[in-house]
Design a protein around this motif. Structure first.
Motif, PDB file in Angstrom:
ATOM      1  N   ARG A  12       0.880  -1.172   0.000  1.00  0.00           N
ATOM      2  CA  ARG A  12       0.000   0.000   0.000  1.00  0.00           C
ATOM      3  C   ARG A  12       0.910   1.212   0.000  1.00  0.00           C
ATOM      4  O   ARG A  12       1.909   1.241   0.710  1.00  0.00           O
ATOM      5  N   GLY A  13       0.576   2.214  -0.787  1.00  0.00           N
ATOM      6  CA  GLY A  13       1.428   3.388  -0.822  1.00  0.00           C
ATOM      7  C   GLY A  13       0.893   4.487  -1.699  1.00  0.00           C
ATOM      8  O   GLY A  13      -0.297   4.530  -2.028  1.00  0.00           O
ATOM      9  N   PHE A  32       1.583  -3.910   3.868  1.00  0.00           N
ATOM     10  CA  PHE A  32       0.573  -3.863   4.920  1.00  0.00           C
ATOM     11  C   PHE A  32       0.180  -5.265   5.372  1.00  0.00           C
ATOM     12  O   PHE A  32      -0.523  -5.437   6.366  1.00  0.00           O
ATOM     13  N   LYS A  33       0.678  -6.277   4.633  1.00  0.00           N
ATOM     14  CA  LYS A  33       0.456  -7.667   5.031  1.00  0.00           C
ATOM     15  C   LYS A  33       1.639  -8.489   4.538  1.00  0.00           C
ATOM     16  O   LYS A  33       2.346  -8.095   3.616  1.00  0.00           O
ATOM     17  N   LEU A  45       7.810 -12.524   2.912  1.00  0.00           N
ATOM     18  CA  LEU A  45       8.174 -11.167   3.330  1.00  0.00           C
ATOM     19  C   LEU A  45       7.242 -10.760   4.459  1.00  0.00           C
ATOM     20  O   LEU A  45       6.030 -10.960   4.376  1.00  0.00           O
ATOM     21  N   GLN A  46       7.810 -10.183   5.504  1.00  0.00           N
ATOM     22  CA  GLN A  46       7.028  -9.795   6.671  1.00  0.00           C
ATOM     23  C   GLN A  46       6.313  -8.462   6.448  1.00  0.00           C
ATOM     24  O   GLN A  46       6.804  -7.581   5.747  1.00  0.00           O
ATOM     25  N   PHE A  51       9.429   0.351   0.665  1.00  0.00           N
ATOM     26  CA  PHE A  51      10.048   0.544  -0.634  1.00  0.00           C
ATOM     27  C   PHE A  51       9.818   1.990  -1.057  1.00  0.00           C
ATOM     28  O   PHE A  51       8.704   2.495  -0.945  1.00  0.00           O
ATOM     29  N   ALA A  52      10.876   2.661  -1.518  1.00  0.00           N
ATOM     30  CA  ALA A  52      10.736   4.034  -2.020  1.00  0.00           C
ATOM     31  C   ALA A  52      11.644   4.196  -3.227  1.00  0.00           C
ATOM     32  O   ALA A  52      12.763   3.687  -3.255  1.00  0.00           O
TER      33      ALA A  52
END
Length: 131
Positions: A12-13, A32-33, A45-46, A51-52
């Motif tokens: 989400r972003g 987000f999950k 992946l936790q 990420f940016a």
């Protein structure tokens, strides 16, 4: 479904677009999950990973990635740990009139690496764009 598409289902972003060029200039996202690959046996992946990425117009009127940050934790092959953490900044783009000679290219790379080692801030790199 590809691995990249799987990651996006848990992300989400925000995405920024340049209104004139209609180019993506920035993306910033968070998991987000958790995301599993191969039911979690191959990798996972936790939740909370980040990420940016940013890109900018550089000399020569082209667009290049200027920033990338990845902070992901998880597991691989059931028991192995997975940690991907890095931040890269790209700057000092040069537009070259012609391809450099091998000696000139080596000199550019050596000077760039020296500048990176001496920098007190984030890692930087000089990049050349050939036309």
């Amino acid at each position: 479904q590809s691995h990249e598409a799987s990651v996006l289902t848990g992300m989400r972003g925000t995405l920024w677009v340049d209104p004139e060029s209609h180019r993506m200039v920035r993306i910033d996202g968070t998991l987000f999950k958790g995301v599993n690959f191969g039911w979690g046996f191959l990798a996972s992946l936790q939740q909370g990973g980040h990420f940016a990425m940013r890109q900018s117009k550089v000399p020569g009127n082209s667009w290049r990635q200027t920033f990338l940050e990845v902070e992901l934790d998880g597991s691989k092959l059931v028991f192995g740990q997975l940690h991907v953490h890095f931040k890269d900044r790209y700057q000092s783009f040069l537009r070259l009139a012609k391809p450099p000679s091998l000696a000139d290219a080596i000199n550019m790379l050596e000077n760039s690496a020296t500048a990176c080692r001496e920098s007190k801030g984030p890692r930087t790199a000089t990049q050349a764009e050939l036309h």
